[in-house]
Design an enzyme around this catalytic site. Structure first.
Site, PDB file in Angstrom:
ATOM      1  N   LYS A   1       4.920 -14.382  -2.691  1.00 33.66           N
ATOM      2  CA  LYS A   1       3.928 -13.392  -2.296  1.00 33.66           C
ATOM      3  C   LYS A   1       4.084 -13.140  -0.793  1.00 33.66           C
ATOM      4  CE  LYS A   1      -0.991 -12.902  -2.087  1.00 33.66           C
ATOM      5  NZ  LYS A   1      -2.304 -13.407  -2.350  1.00 33.66           N
TER       6      LYS A   1
ATOM      7  N   HIS B   1       0.834  -1.204   0.000  1.00 26.87           N
ATOM      8  CA  HIS B   1       0.000   0.000   0.000  1.00 26.87           C
ATOM      9  C   HIS B   1       0.873   1.259   0.000  1.00 26.87           C
ATOM     10  CE1 HIS B   1      -2.753  -2.912   2.248  1.00 26.87           C
ATOM     11  NE2 HIS B   1      -3.368  -2.686   1.107  1.00 26.87           N
TER      12      HIS B   1
ATOM     13  N   CYS C   1     -16.397 -13.909  -2.479  1.00 28.76           N
ATOM     14  CA  CYS C   1     -15.221 -13.935  -1.604  1.00 28.76           C
ATOM     15  C   CYS C   1     -15.183 -12.612  -0.845  1.00 28.76           C
ATOM     16  CB  CYS C   1     -13.940 -14.113  -2.418  1.00 28.76           C
ATOM     17  SG  CYS C   1     -12.464 -13.866  -1.403  1.00 28.76           S
TER      18      CYS C   1
ATOM     19  N   HIS D   1      -6.833 -15.426  -1.706  1.00 28.31           N
ATOM     20  CA  HIS D   1      -6.957 -15.492  -0.241  1.00 28.31           C
ATOM     21  C   HIS D   1      -6.834 -16.886   0.329  1.00 28.31           C
ATOM     22  CE1 HIS D   1      -8.582 -11.514  -1.211  1.00 28.31           C
ATOM     23  NE2 HIS D   1      -8.008 -11.186  -0.070  1.00 28.31           N
TER      24      HIS D   1
ATOM     25  N   CYS E   1     -10.454 -19.343  -3.301  1.00 28.26           N
ATOM     26  CA  CYS E   1     -10.056 -18.084  -3.939  1.00 28.26           C
ATOM     27  C   CYS E   1      -8.535 -18.095  -4.033  1.00 28.26           C
ATOM     28  CB  CYS E   1     -10.527 -16.897  -3.101  1.00 28.26           C
ATOM     29  SG  CYS E   1      -9.670 -15.367  -3.556  1.00 28.26           S
TER      30      CYS E   1
ATOM     31  N   CYS F   1     -11.884 -10.549  -1.270  1.00 31.13           N
ATOM     32  CA  CYS F   1     -11.818  -9.714  -2.488  1.00 31.13           C
ATOM     33  C   CYS F   1     -13.007  -8.774  -2.565  1.00 31.13           C
ATOM     34  CB  CYS F   1     -11.862 -10.556  -3.755  1.00 31.13           C
ATOM     35  SG  CYS F   1     -10.594 -11.788  -3.926  1.00 31.13           S
TER      36      CYS F   1
HETATM   37  O1  ME8 Z   1      -8.427  -3.483  -3.390  1.00 28.98           O
HETATM   38  N1  ME8 Z   1       2.588  -4.991  -3.878  1.00 28.98           N
HETATM   39  O2  ME8 Z   1      -8.026  -2.332  -1.450  1.00 28.98           O
HETATM   40  P1  ME8 Z   1      -6.759  -3.087  -0.864  1.00 28.98           P
HETATM   41  C1  ME8 Z   1       2.243  -3.782  -4.368  1.00 28.98           C
HETATM   42  N2  ME8 Z   1     -10.367  -1.237  -1.535  1.00 28.98           N
HETATM   43  N3  ME8 Z   1       1.054  -3.203  -4.120  1.00 28.98           N
HETATM   44  C2  ME8 Z   1       0.180  -3.849  -3.368  1.00 28.98           C
HETATM   45  C3  ME8 Z   1       0.471  -5.127  -2.821  1.00 28.98           C
HETATM   46  C4  ME8 Z   1       1.746  -5.703  -3.102  1.00 28.98           C
HETATM   47  N4  ME8 Z   1       2.139  -6.872  -2.638  1.00 28.98           N
HETATM   48  N5  ME8 Z   1      -0.598  -5.515  -2.117  1.00 28.98           N
HETATM   49  C5  ME8 Z   1      -1.528  -4.507  -2.212  1.00 28.98           C
HETATM   50  C6  ME8 Z   1      -8.722  -2.652  -2.551  1.00 28.98           C
HETATM   51  N6  ME8 Z   1      -1.058  -3.507  -2.969  1.00 28.98           N
HETATM   52  C7  ME8 Z   1      -9.953  -1.790  -2.755  1.00 28.98           C
HETATM   53  C8  ME8 Z   1      -9.625  -0.707  -3.753  1.00 28.98           C
HETATM   54  S1  ME8 Z   1     -10.328   1.415  -5.254  1.00 28.98           S
HETATM   55  C9  ME8 Z   1     -11.758   2.108  -5.720  1.00 28.98           C
HETATM   56  C10 ME8 Z   1     -10.788   0.171  -4.110  1.00 28.98           C
HETATM   57  C11 ME8 Z   1      -1.744  -2.240  -3.305  1.00 28.98           C
HETATM   58  O3  ME8 Z   1      -6.571  -2.554   0.495  1.00 28.98           O
HETATM   59  C12 ME8 Z   1      -2.097  -2.204  -4.788  1.00 28.98           C
HETATM   60  O4  ME8 Z   1      -2.253  -0.868  -5.167  1.00 28.98           O
HETATM   61  O5  ME8 Z   1      -6.891  -4.557  -1.033  1.00 28.98           O
HETATM   62  C13 ME8 Z   1      -3.427  -2.909  -4.800  1.00 28.98           C
HETATM   63  O6  ME8 Z   1      -4.171  -2.659  -5.969  1.00 28.98           O
HETATM   64  C14 ME8 Z   1      -4.076  -2.295  -3.576  1.00 28.98           C
HETATM   65  O7  ME8 Z   1      -2.981  -2.183  -2.625  1.00 28.98           O
HETATM   66  C15 ME8 Z   1      -5.206  -3.130  -2.986  1.00 28.98           C
HETATM   67  O8  ME8 Z   1      -5.575  -2.559  -1.770  1.00 28.98           O
END
Ligand code: ME8
Length: 500
Positions: free
Chosen positions: A313, A27, A133, A153, A150, A136
């Site tokens: 991962k 994030h 899920c 997850h 999934c 997701c």
């Molecule tokens: O999907 N490496 O929120 P989320 C790089 N709320 N970036 C990563 C990562 C990793 N290993 N893991 C997560 C959501 N990210 C929704 C979004 S938008 C209208 C709603 C980053 O908290 C990356 O940007 O699961 C990914 O797309 C996002 O966190 C997913 O965050």
């Protein structure tokens, strides 16, 4: 002078993250990338708006709050406070932190869009029977699952049978495809555009856009049917325009101009930065919603890879999760920001381990930029070199770096941008080695001064363009140069590698 209305506009957004735990390094990566581009756009003279925030109306957040025995809104308030503190620590220069529980700003926007879709005849009542899920927050078909689980997850999705409202996604599939193919929406990199086109072909069915409303505090009821709550993605995606005042309540009208300036404006570059995990939502569902509602489309979607640690991962079970706070404690915020810009390939899956971060920090910052700064300031003071930085913008180097800046705001290749600047810094190092002003000073001080003056001018020019990546260090260096003072302590103290 340029008036506000002819100034180029640049609007950049992060995904809004689920606040059901501490934000992890992934994030902070996405958010830092957005920050680099936002600062670069400001440096390029563009009027810039940078949005980030929290996706709060989600079932998994209600579950988390129940698990820790807290009221969901109290839980969300605390999470938001923590994230904002982390973003401050990371020097994230956002303009707004949107929270989807914000009724005046966000709910009104979502409801306006929902009503718009209803008016177009694109929402209909149906019955959903299939998998969901919660991790997701997404409906799944058999083919999305691996051994019934999934793949993201590793959990068995819920099997649900319920009344839902559906959005006529299929009606807009061809139009969305067209807008990707003709680059109305540009997807970076190109390979993700092809992936998005495949998703559109394979996932050709209308999407369930509501779930039964169990009366949670963090849900937006469907207008006219309180028994249903708007599906979290149908709600969350709207943040990109509700934050700008789309559909805003009376109290929010003043911000409507943001919408007209940054979204409803052909001359504004809008940029969504996302991880590859949420491509379908941004490259298919969101454009379809906008097309249905006659709202302009986003112009760019940057899709970055996901970071792995030790080739795997990141996962709590494997024990290879990297905490941004631990990293900041070790190599500082700027060390982490630099690693993101220089070492994580923006369009690919990147590798992040503590050893890699520390060795790059020592190489590029401690031995690189840090040492060079000291050497140059030391020579400036000892040889009494005076430098006039006033007409720096007319130099060839400045023009070249400015061109590189503007090019990067079109191709978003932050790695090449950073590389280019560090090559220029290395060229200064190499010139010190070959021209040896420290030896020359003893026989021809004037000539040695001229050399150092030229090196300082080049150095100063380069660091102006490094500012988006290192926003704290660059002003510090500039101050030391202007005050003609050596830094009291190293700018980037060397960090010992831990031997396991
Ligand atoms: O999907 N490496 O929120 P989320 C790089 N709320 N970036 C990563 C990562 C990793 N290993 N893991 C997560 C959501 N990210 C929704 C979004 S938008 C209208 C709603 C980053 O908290 C990356 O940007 O699961 C990914 O797309 C996002 O966190 C997913 O965050």
């Amino acid at each position: 002078m340029q008036s506000q209305s002819d100034q180029e506009k640049f609007y950049i957004t992060t995904p809004i993250f689920y606040p059901n735990g501490e934000l992890h390094i992934g994030h902070t990566y996405t958010t830092s990338i957005c920050d680099f581009f936002a600062r670069m756009a400001r440096l390029a003279g563009k009027q810039t708006y940078f949005l980030t925030g929290a996706d709060e109306n989600s079932l998994k957040i209600q579950n988390k709050a129940d698990e820790v025995g807290q009221d969901v809104i109290e839980y969300l308030d605390l999470q938001a406070k923590n994230v904002i503190l982390l973003f401050e620590k990371l020097d994230i220069s956002y303009d707004q932190y949107i929270r989807t529980t914000n009724k005046e700003r966000h709910h009104t926007g979502v409801i306006a869009l929902w009503n718009n879709l209803v008016e177009k005849g694109d929402i209909y009542e149906g019955f959903y029977e299939g998998f969901y899920c919660v991790g997701c927050e997404s409906f799944k078909t058999e083919k999305d699952l691996v051994d019934g689980l999934c793949p993201d997850h590793g959990t068995k999705p819920d099997f649900i049978k319920e009344k839902n409202y559906f959005f006529k996604l299929t009606k807009y599939a061809e139009k969305v495809k067209e807008s990707l193919l003709n680059n109305t929406i540009k997807i970076f990199p190109e390979s993700r555009k092809n992936e998005a086109l495949k998703i559109i072909e394979n996932d050709l069915f209308d999407i369930s856009f509501s779930r039964p409303n169990k009366g949670q505090a963090n849900v937006i009821p469907v207008p006219g049917d309180q028994t249903q709550g708007i599906y979290v993605w149908g709600d969350a995606l709207v943040n990109y325009i509700s934050a700008l005042g789309y559909g805003g309540s009376e109290g929010e009208k003043q911000s409507e101009s943001l919408y007209n300036m940054f979204w409803n404006n052909d001359l504004s570059q809008s940029v969504h930065v996302i991880g590859k995990d949420i491509l379908k939502f941004h490259a298919f569902i969101w454009p379809a919603m906008l097309l249905a509602a006659d709202i302009p489309l986003p112009k760019n979607i940057i899709v970055h890879g996901l970071m792995q640690s030790g080739g795997r991962k990141m996962s709590k079970t494997i024990g290879n999760v990297i905490s941004p706070v631990d990293m900041i404690n070790k190599i500082g915020v700027e060390g982490l920001r630099f690693y993101f810009a220089n070492n994580i390939p923006i369009f690919d899956d990147g590798e992040i381990t503590e050893d890699l971060i520390v060795s790059n920090y020592n190489g590029y910052l401690s031995n690189g930029l840090g040492n060079l700064t000291n050497r140059l300031i030391k020579m400036m003071i000892s040889y009494d070199v005076s430098v006039n930085f006033d007409s720096i913008e007319n130099t060839d180097l400045y023009k070249r770096l400015d061109e590189n800046l503007n090019k990067t705001l079109i191709d978003f290749d932050i790695n090449s941008y950073t590389n280019y600047l560090w090559k220029e810094l290395s060229a200064i190092d190499a010139d010190i080695q070959t021209k040896e002003p420290f030896k020359l000073f003893k026989i021809n001080p004037d000539e040695a001064r001229k050399i150092v003056e030229n090196l300082l001018l080049r150095f100063y020019t380069i660091i102006l363009f490094i500012e988006p990546i290192l926003p704290k260090t660059v002003p510090t260096i500039i101050k030391h140069i202007q005050d003609r003072e050596m830094p009291e302590k190293p700018l980037f103290p060397k960090v010992e590698m831990e031997i396991n």
